[in-house]
Each structure stands twice: as C-alpha cells, then as structure tokens.
Design an enzyme around this catalytic site. Structure first.
Site, PDB file in Angstrom:
ATOM      1  N   GLU A  34      32.526  -8.801  59.191  1.00 13.89           N
ATOM      2  CA  GLU A  34      33.119  -7.477  59.436  1.00 13.89           C
ATOM      3  C   GLU A  34      34.286  -7.246  58.487  1.00 13.89           C
ATOM      4  O   GLU A  34      35.185  -8.069  58.385  1.00 13.89           O
ATOM      5  CB  GLU A  34      33.586  -7.380  60.904  1.00 13.89           C
ATOM      6  N   LEU A  39      36.879  -6.174  65.464  1.00 13.00           N
ATOM      7  CA  LEU A  39      35.437  -6.052  65.695  1.00 13.00           C
ATOM      8  C   LEU A  39      35.137  -4.758  66.467  1.00 13.00           C
ATOM      9  O   LEU A  39      36.035  -4.106  66.983  1.00 13.00           O
ATOM     10  CB  LEU A  39      34.942  -7.266  66.487  1.00 13.00           C
ATOM     11  N   GLY A  41      33.237  -2.007  65.300  1.00 11.35           N
ATOM     12  CA  GLY A  41      32.696  -0.921  64.487  1.00 11.35           C
ATOM     13  C   GLY A  41      33.317   0.434  64.752  1.00 11.35           C
ATOM     14  O   GLY A  41      34.399   0.554  65.331  1.00 11.35           O
ATOM     15  N   GLY A 116      31.049  -7.981  53.239  1.00 10.76           N
ATOM     16  CA  GLY A 116      29.808  -8.729  53.017  1.00 10.76           C
ATOM     17  C   GLY A 116      28.962  -8.038  51.950  1.00 10.76           C
ATOM     18  O   GLY A 116      28.828  -6.808  51.947  1.00 10.76           O
ATOM     19  N   GLU A 205      30.587  27.255  62.574  1.00  5.18           N
ATOM     20  CA  GLU A 205      29.284  26.569  62.511  1.00  5.18           C
ATOM     21  C   GLU A 205      28.366  27.327  61.567  1.00  5.18           C
ATOM     22  O   GLU A 205      28.239  28.545  61.649  1.00  5.18           O
ATOM     23  CB  GLU A 205      28.690  26.475  63.936  1.00  5.18           C
ATOM     24  N   GLY A 274      28.731  16.027  60.393  1.00  9.55           N
ATOM     25  CA  GLY A 274      27.719  14.971  60.479  1.00  9.55           C
ATOM     26  C   GLY A 274      28.213  13.666  59.885  1.00  9.55           C
ATOM     27  O   GLY A 274      29.308  13.583  59.341  1.00  9.55           O
ATOM     28  N   HIS A 447      22.696  12.016 100.105  1.00  4.90           N
ATOM     29  CA  HIS A 447      23.318  13.320 100.353  1.00  4.90           C
ATOM     30  C   HIS A 447      24.751  13.121 100.834  1.00  4.90           C
ATOM     31  O   HIS A 447      24.984  12.227 101.648  1.00  4.90           O
ATOM     32  CB  HIS A 447      22.524  14.072 101.428  1.00  4.90           C
TER      33      HIS A 447
HETATM   34  P1  FAD Z   1      29.146   1.085  63.221  1.00  3.06           P
HETATM   35  O1  FAD Z   1      29.676   1.184  64.589  1.00  3.06           O
HETATM   36  O2  FAD Z   1      29.499   2.153  62.243  1.00  3.06           O
HETATM   37  O3  FAD Z   1      29.617  -0.327  62.669  1.00  3.06           O
HETATM   38  C1  FAD Z   1      29.385  -0.729  61.367  1.00  3.06           C
HETATM   39  C2  FAD Z   1      30.414  -1.766  60.997  1.00  3.06           C
HETATM   40  O4  FAD Z   1      30.027  -2.366  59.779  1.00  3.06           O
HETATM   41  C3  FAD Z   1      31.812  -1.193  60.753  1.00  3.06           C
HETATM   42  O5  FAD Z   1      32.761  -1.865  61.543  1.00  3.06           O
HETATM   43  C4  FAD Z   1      32.064  -1.422  59.263  1.00  3.06           C
HETATM   44  O6  FAD Z   1      33.428  -1.731  58.984  1.00  3.06           O
HETATM   45  C5  FAD Z   1      31.184  -2.635  59.005  1.00  3.06           C
HETATM   46  N1  FAD Z   1      30.751  -2.756  57.604  1.00  3.06           N
HETATM   47  C6  FAD Z   1      30.181  -1.809  56.819  1.00  3.06           C
HETATM   48  N2  FAD Z   1      29.867  -2.328  55.611  1.00  3.06           N
HETATM   49  C7  FAD Z   1      30.248  -3.621  55.648  1.00  3.06           C
HETATM   50  C8  FAD Z   1      30.189  -4.671  54.725  1.00  3.06           C
HETATM   51  N3  FAD Z   1      29.613  -4.517  53.525  1.00  3.06           N
HETATM   52  N4  FAD Z   1      30.689  -5.870  55.074  1.00  3.06           N
HETATM   53  C9  FAD Z   1      31.264  -6.056  56.305  1.00  3.06           C
HETATM   54  N5  FAD Z   1      31.321  -5.104  57.225  1.00  3.06           N
HETATM   55  C10 FAD Z   1      30.818  -3.897  56.906  1.00  3.06           C
HETATM   56  N6  FAD Z   1      27.907   7.223  70.113  1.00  3.06           N
HETATM   57  C11 FAD Z   1      27.599   7.175  71.423  1.00  3.06           C
HETATM   58  O7  FAD Z   1      26.529   6.675  71.766  1.00  3.06           O
HETATM   59  N7  FAD Z   1      28.450   7.663  72.378  1.00  3.06           N
HETATM   60  C12 FAD Z   1      29.624   8.246  72.050  1.00  3.06           C
HETATM   61  O8  FAD Z   1      30.373   8.673  72.943  1.00  3.06           O
HETATM   62  C13 FAD Z   1      29.985   8.326  70.695  1.00  3.06           C
HETATM   63  N8  FAD Z   1      31.144   8.875  70.323  1.00  3.06           N
HETATM   64  C14 FAD Z   1      31.489   8.912  69.007  1.00  3.06           C
HETATM   65  C15 FAD Z   1      32.684   9.512  68.649  1.00  3.06           C
HETATM   66  C16 FAD Z   1      33.062   9.580  67.324  1.00  3.06           C
HETATM   67  C17 FAD Z   1      34.373  10.224  66.956  1.00  3.06           C
HETATM   68  C18 FAD Z   1      32.219   9.005  66.321  1.00  3.06           C
HETATM   69  C19 FAD Z   1      32.628   9.026  64.881  1.00  3.06           C
HETATM   70  C20 FAD Z   1      31.016   8.418  66.664  1.00  3.06           C
HETATM   71  C21 FAD Z   1      30.638   8.375  68.015  1.00  3.06           C
HETATM   72  N9  FAD Z   1      29.421   7.813  68.412  1.00  3.06           N
HETATM   73  C22 FAD Z   1      29.082   7.787  69.729  1.00  3.06           C
HETATM   74  C23 FAD Z   1      28.477   7.242  67.429  1.00  3.06           C
HETATM   75  C24 FAD Z   1      28.609   5.716  67.407  1.00  3.06           C
HETATM   76  O9  FAD Z   1      29.945   5.366  67.107  1.00  3.06           O
HETATM   77  C25 FAD Z   1      27.659   5.129  66.379  1.00  3.06           C
HETATM   78  O10 FAD Z   1      26.345   5.574  66.619  1.00  3.06           O
HETATM   79  C26 FAD Z   1      27.676   3.603  66.448  1.00  3.06           C
HETATM   80  O11 FAD Z   1      28.974   3.102  66.240  1.00  3.06           O
HETATM   81  C27 FAD Z   1      26.725   3.012  65.415  1.00  3.06           C
HETATM   82  O12 FAD Z   1      26.773   1.628  65.503  1.00  3.06           O
HETATM   83  P2  FAD Z   1      26.416   0.687  64.269  1.00  3.06           P
HETATM   84  O13 FAD Z   1      26.539  -0.695  64.784  1.00  3.06           O
HETATM   85  O14 FAD Z   1      25.150   1.120  63.651  1.00  3.06           O
HETATM   86  O15 FAD Z   1      27.554   0.986  63.176  1.00  3.06           O
HETATM   87  P1  NAI Z   2      26.517  16.573  64.327  1.00  2.00           P
HETATM   88  O1  NAI Z   2      25.307  16.313  63.516  1.00  2.00           O
HETATM   89  O2  NAI Z   2      26.484  16.319  65.784  1.00  2.00           O
HETATM   90  O3  NAI Z   2      26.968  18.090  64.137  1.00  2.00           O
HETATM   91  C1  NAI Z   2      27.275  18.616  62.886  1.00  2.00           C
HETATM   92  C2  NAI Z   2      27.293  20.123  62.988  1.00  2.00           C
HETATM   93  O4  NAI Z   2      27.829  20.636  61.777  1.00  2.00           O
HETATM   94  C3  NAI Z   2      25.905  20.728  63.168  1.00  2.00           C
HETATM   95  O5  NAI Z   2      25.966  21.695  64.171  1.00  2.00           O
HETATM   96  C4  NAI Z   2      25.619  21.329  61.788  1.00  2.00           C
HETATM   97  O6  NAI Z   2      24.766  22.456  61.848  1.00  2.00           O
HETATM   98  C5  NAI Z   2      27.014  21.704  61.356  1.00  2.00           C
HETATM   99  N1  NAI Z   2      27.199  21.831  59.907  1.00  2.00           N
HETATM  100  C6  NAI Z   2      26.640  21.082  58.927  1.00  2.00           C
HETATM  101  N2  NAI Z   2      27.112  21.469  57.726  1.00  2.00           N
HETATM  102  C7  NAI Z   2      27.989  22.471  57.959  1.00  2.00           C
HETATM  103  C8  NAI Z   2      28.825  23.272  57.127  1.00  2.00           C
HETATM  104  N3  NAI Z   2      28.857  23.094  55.807  1.00  2.00           N
HETATM  105  N4  NAI Z   2      29.606  24.207  57.715  1.00  2.00           N
HETATM  106  C9  NAI Z   2      29.592  24.379  59.066  1.00  2.00           C
HETATM  107  N5  NAI Z   2      28.831  23.653  59.898  1.00  2.00           N
HETATM  108  C10 NAI Z   2      28.046  22.705  59.351  1.00  2.00           C
HETATM  109  O7  NAI Z   2      27.677  15.735  63.600  1.00  2.00           O
HETATM  110  P2  NAI Z   2      29.120  15.288  64.086  1.00  2.00           P
HETATM  111  O8  NAI Z   2      29.638  16.171  65.147  1.00  2.00           O
HETATM  112  O9  NAI Z   2      29.896  15.105  62.843  1.00  2.00           O
HETATM  113  O10 NAI Z   2      28.834  13.881  64.730  1.00  2.00           O
HETATM  114  C11 NAI Z   2      28.164  12.865  63.972  1.00  2.00           C
HETATM  115  C12 NAI Z   2      27.322  12.027  64.867  1.00  2.00           C
HETATM  116  O11 NAI Z   2      28.131  11.119  65.600  1.00  2.00           O
HETATM  117  C13 NAI Z   2      26.576  12.795  65.938  1.00  2.00           C
HETATM  118  O12 NAI Z   2      25.381  13.361  65.425  1.00  2.00           O
HETATM  119  C14 NAI Z   2      26.290  11.749  66.948  1.00  2.00           C
HETATM  120  O13 NAI Z   2      25.159  11.043  66.538  1.00  2.00           O
HETATM  121  C15 NAI Z   2      27.522  10.864  66.854  1.00  2.00           C
HETATM  122  N6  NAI Z   2      28.451  11.183  67.947  1.00  2.00           N
HETATM  123  C16 NAI Z   2      28.024  11.004  69.233  1.00  2.00           C
HETATM  124  C17 NAI Z   2      28.839  11.328  70.291  1.00  2.00           C
HETATM  125  C18 NAI Z   2      28.327  11.136  71.673  1.00  2.00           C
HETATM  126  O14 NAI Z   2      27.326  10.460  71.838  1.00  2.00           O
HETATM  127  N7  NAI Z   2      28.968  11.702  72.687  1.00  2.00           N
HETATM  128  C19 NAI Z   2      30.194  11.839  70.092  1.00  2.00           C
HETATM  129  C20 NAI Z   2      30.545  11.988  68.698  1.00  2.00           C
HETATM  130  C21 NAI Z   2      29.689  11.654  67.681  1.00  2.00           C
END
Ligand code: FAD
Ligand code: NAI
Length: 468
Positions: A34, A39, A41, A116, A205, A274, A447
């Site tokens: 990492e 740890l 992510g 890595g 949007e 996104g 209920h």
């Molecule tokens: P990541 O969690 O991105 O982990 C990847 C890790 O790899 C990172 O720690 C990075 O530092 C490490 N890494 C990358 N390259 C290297 C390298 N070369 N060497 C060593 N380490 C490296 N998902 C949900 O299901 N519920 C939610 O409520 C939710 N909320 C979110 C809110 C926000 C603001 C964001 C940004 C995302 C949210 N997500 C949510 C999405 C969720 O965080 C991701 O889908 C999830 O973390 C993906 O897991 P992953 O293990 O694939 O990658």
């Molecule tokens: P998103 O894909 O959910 O939404 C991006 C939005 O931006 C879409 O509505 C898209 O049409 C719009 N868009 C794209 N280009 C644009 C532009 N140039 N101008 C205006 N609007 C534009 O992406 P977001 O919110 O960044 O989240 C990324 C991902 O992280 C999510 O898709 C989800 O997988 C994950 N996530 C999950 C959460 C959860 O599970 N509760 C919470 C936060 C993130």
C-alpha cells in the site's frame, strides 16, 4: 531484500485488504502493498467512511435545528462546532484504518508500505515510503489499485476552493455558496452534508436528470425531495470554466446542448463527475497488460487478466465502483486461487445513496426491463401508508418491486425512504436466492417496521396490497 509469496496484493482498499485476509486464511503466504501511510484504500481514508461520518453528524445537526418540534422537543440554541465534527470523522477513519492493521496481524498478512510496481510475471518491486526498496516474487499478483477522481478539463482542483470529494470532506468552514459539478453519488451526498450545515448548494448536471443508472421514477422523486431540502439543480448544463483569480470563484456554465453562457459566484466548487481506474506507474507494460478505452484492466469471469498469475479486482476493473463489490471480488479471487469454486452474482449487488431519505436498489430498473423488452409486474407501496413511518414522521418515499410477468421471479427492488440502505438487504438476499415476489410477500415481516412496506410492495405486484 528478496521475499517470496504465494500472493502479493497491490492496494489495500476493500478489494485488496479483503482478498489478502481471505488468501492468508486459506493458508497462502500473502503480502499486501500500500502506497498510502494507512490501510483501507479510498473507502476507509477518503470515501465511504468519512463521508458517512459527516452525513450522520450533519443529519443530527439538521434535526436538532428543525426536526424535533413535531415530536414535542424544544431545544435551546443549536451551534455548529465544525472542527469537532471533522475531528469525529478523522477519529473514526483512524480507528478503522488501524483496525485493518490489526486484522492483517491476526491473519498473518504482511503489510508493506510503498509504491508497488510489477516488473515481470510474478515480480513486484516496492519503493518503500521509508526509502527502502524491496523485490517480491510471488505465484500470484492481485491488482487492487482502485480508482481516482475524473478531472474536469481546464479546471484545476486545489482541494481548497476547487475540490474533489477529498477536499469536500475537509473544508475548514461552511462555504456561502457551494457549486457541485455532477449529480451523482458524491455530488448529492456531499452536497447534502454542506447544505445541512448551512451552505447554499447548486448542483450542475450535464444530463437532463440526476443519478443516471437509477430507476428514473425513483430519481424524479429523489430530486423533488432534495429540492425541498434546498438543493438547487441546473440540469442539462455544463460548467465551462471556473475563474479563481478573485476573492470569490466565478463559475461559467452553458446549456449542454449549446446556448447562452451564464456565470455565478461561488465560494467552493466540488468536481464530482465520476472516478476512473488508477493504474499509474504500475508497470503493466512490463508484462504486456493493456487497459481498455476506459482505463480499466480487462479480466475474465475468474478475474484473471490475459497474463498467467495476474488478476484484478474492484474499481480498477469493470462494474459498479462500490466497496462491497470490490470486497466480494476479493473473497472470490482468494478462494479461486486457493483452488475453491466460489461464485459472484453481479445481479444481486445493492447500491445505496446515504442522503436523507436514503435511496437503495438492487437488480434491474424499470428502464432496464423496458429496454430489454422483458415483461414485468410492478408493485409500489408508499411509506405514507406504513405505520412505523407515520410514528417517526418520515413518510417520504416508496418501495418499488419489479417481478417477471411470467415466472414472478424478483428482478429488481428500489427503495427511497428512511433506512432504505438497511432494508435493501432482504431484497438482495431474495434476488440471490432466486425468490419470487410472492416469496417476499408471504415472508412474515415484524410489525410495526418500515420493512413491511417491502412486503406490501411485493403484495402490490400481485394487485393485493393490504394497507392501501
Ligand atoms: P481503493 O479503495 O481505491 O484502494 C486502492 C488502494 O490501492 C489505495 O489505497 C491506493 O493508495 C493503493 N494503490 C494504488 N496504486 C498502488 C500502487 N502502485 N502501489 C501500492 N498501492 C497502490 N462505495 C460504497 O460501496 N459505499 C459508499 O458509501 C461509498 N462512498 C464513497 C464516498 C466517496 C467520497 C468516494 C470517493 C467513494 C465512495 N465509495 C463508496 C466507493 C468506494 O470507495 C470504492 O468503490 C472502493 O474503495 C474500491 O475499492 P478498491 O479496493 O477497488 O480500491
Ligand atoms: P457518478 O458517476 O456517481 O456521477 C457523476 C455525475 O456527473 C453523473 O450524473 C454524470 O452525468 C455527471 N457528469 C459527468 N460529466 C459531467 C460534466 N462535465 N458536467 C456536469 N456533470 C457531469 O460519480 P461520482 O459522484 O463522482 O462518484 C464516483 C463513484 O464513487 C460513484 O459512481 C460510486 O461508484 C462511488 N460512490 C459510491 C457511494 C455510495 O455507494 N454511497 C458514495 C460516493 C461515491
């Protein structure tokens, strides 16, 4: 230093750390690399966990401000202590990331902090955060490097005034006007947080609807409820530039289809359009691995890449970018590598947006079924007719059940309402078990609970709801 492993996982997000734990549990000598200091992510450090901490804290604040009068509770003056709220969030993140360290020790996973880089089949070089270099050899490499923010061309994120989700989780004061670009998961969750804390929030949007991919009937209701909470929406609009030369930001917008430009002043702009797979400096070229045109690593049904012994999971491959999807792939892959025959059902992965009300779904949307020309029955039940929702005063929203018209097999469940994220679990289980909507309707539900609305929606799919 040379070290030999059965499995080296690159990335310790929910995909990577879960894969590492399961691999070690199954007797494989496992290391997890990492590059962050901690740890967990994206999810634990700058994603799911800090955002949910702030969503909860800000909801408590909003309730204290104006949600309790109807219950006969009068509060004196309510004050926001933003520093304390942010400290709470950081404490939760620290505890949970340290929790992964504990789980690694418990399961005998070696954690290696550093970047890595694959240097050949079965070979990973780690440039340590402490300046040391390590060469690992391994039978299997799992790429779990996750994703990063999609940038908006021409708009530089400084994480202070023009922020990604990372900066939006750590603003040191409540902005007067927050402009959110993108009405997806992040824009709506974090827009909600700052709206509740007092900011004016405008969501811009590109499309003519919010939350693409969500059942469109649910999305319409969701937008109505968010508008009622004071979020402003500019749909079918694009942000063309942000001028940060003055005291306040000047955000230029234009109709997506083209037309007259407009400007508005803002204090903070959140870019949330996104996320994209992260494979920077990962050494993919050293083994001849290519990414697709979305930057994703291509894998087969066993999560194997085209190179023997190299696999990928989570946000870096196709599919929903969700923590629980990454985790399930981590378990699947570790078990597969250990010679077991696991299974993932991609039709039964729930998705939740943690606003108030929450929005949760699993399976197909009505739009999907129409497009695929599958005939279906639909059953709906509003929370306004649910006794528990009446008692708590949270009557907004509904449950929508979609079932195959011929077989009655459950195809999708969509819930907008309080605690929808908890309620969706029974629908995911039902879909996983291949249940019919009648199975759901005939299952006894306690209920008075909000879950009775799920049962009623299933009854409604047969035209026989009891309480409406
Ligand atoms: P990541 O969690 O991105 O982990 C990847 C890790 O790899 C990172 O720690 C990075 O530092 C490490 N890494 C990358 N390259 C290297 C390298 N070369 N060497 C060593 N380490 C490296 N998902 C949900 O299901 N519920 C939610 O409520 C939710 N909320 C979110 C809110 C926000 C603001 C964001 C940004 C995302 C949210 N997500 C949510 C999405 C969720 O965080 C991701 O889908 C999830 O973390 C993906 O897991 P992953 O293990 O694939 O990658
Ligand atoms: P998103 O894909 O959910 O939404 C991006 C939005 O931006 C879409 O509505 C898209 O049409 C719009 N868009 C794209 N280009 C644009 C532009 N140039 N101008 C205006 N609007 C534009 O992406 P977001 O919110 O960044 O989240 C990324 C991902 O992280 C999510 O898709 C989800 O997988 C994950 N996530 C999950 C959460 C959860 O599970 N509760 C919470 C936060 C993130």
């Amino acid at each position: 230093m040379n070290e030999d492993y059965d499995v080296v996982v690159i990335g310790s997000g929910p995909g990577g750390y879960v894969a590492a734990i399961r691999a070690a549990q199954l007797g494989l000598k496992t290391a997890c690399v990492e590059r962050r200091e901690t740890l967990g992510g994206t999810c634990l450090n700058i994603g799911c966990i800090p955002s949910k901490a702030l969503l909860h804290s800000s909801e408590l604040y909003a309730e204290a401000m104006n949600g309790m009068n109807a219950h006969g509770i009068k509060l004196g003056s309510v004050e926001l202590d933003l520093d304390a709220m942010l400290d709470h969030k950081s404490k939760v993140v620290k505890e949970l990331t340290q929790g992964i360290e504990f789980l690694f020790r418990k399961n005998k996973v070696t954690s290696i902090y550093g970047h890595g880089r694959i240097t050949g089949p079965g070979a990973v070089h780690v440039e340590g955060n402490d300046g040391t270099n390590r060469d690992l050899t391994t039978k299997n490499i799992i790429i779990a490097t996750g994703s990063d923010v999609v940038p908006l061309p021409g708009i530089e994120v400084d994480e202070k005034r023009i922020v990604s989700s990372t900066g939006a989780l750590a603003l040191d004061s409540v902005p007067g006007h927050l402009v959110v670009v993108g009405a997806g998961y992040i824009g709506l969750e974090l827009g909600t947080v700052w709206r509740r804390l007092g900011a004016k929030v405008t969501v811009v949007e590109f499309l003519d609807r919010i939350t693409p991919g969500m059942d469109s009937e649910v999305a319409k209701q969701f937008q109505r409820l968010l508008s009622r909470q004071g979020l402003g929406f500019m749909l079918g609009t694009k942000v063309t530039s942000v001028d940060s030369s003055g005291d306040r930001l000047v955000v230029a917008t234009e109709p997506a289809e083209g037309g007259d430009p407009e400007t508005m002043k803002a204090d903070v702009v959140l870019v949330a359009i996104g996320r994209r797979p992260y494979t920077e400096d990962l050494g993919l070229e050293t083994v001849g691995l290519k990414t697709d045109n979305h930057g994703r690593i291509e894998v087969d049904a066993n999560l194997a890449t085209s190179i023997d012994g190299i696999y990928a999971i989570g946000d870096v491959i196709a599919g929903p970018m969700l923590a629980h999807k990454a985790e399930d792939e981590g378990v699947f892959l570790a078990e597969r590598i250990a010679g077991q025959r696991p299974h993932i059902n991609y039709e039964a992965i729930p998705a939740v947006i943690y606003t108030a009300p929450e929005v949760a779904s699993v399976g197909s949307t009505e739009d999907d079924l129409k497009q695929a020309q599958i005939s279906y029955n639909v059953g709906k039940f509003p929370f306004s007719a649910n006794s528990r929702a009446r008692a708590t005063g949270n009557i907004d929203g509904f449950v929508k059940v979609l079932a195959d018209a011929e077989t009655d097999r459950l195809l999708g469940v969509h819930i907008i309402g309080e605690d929808a994220g908890t309620m969706i679990a029974e629908a995911a289980l039902a879909i996983e078990f291949g249940a019919s909507s009648e199975d759901l309707a005939r299952t006894c539900h306690a209920h008075p609970t909000l879950e009775e609305a799920v049962k009623e929606a299933a009854l409604a799919a047969h035209g026989l709801p009891l309480h409406i």
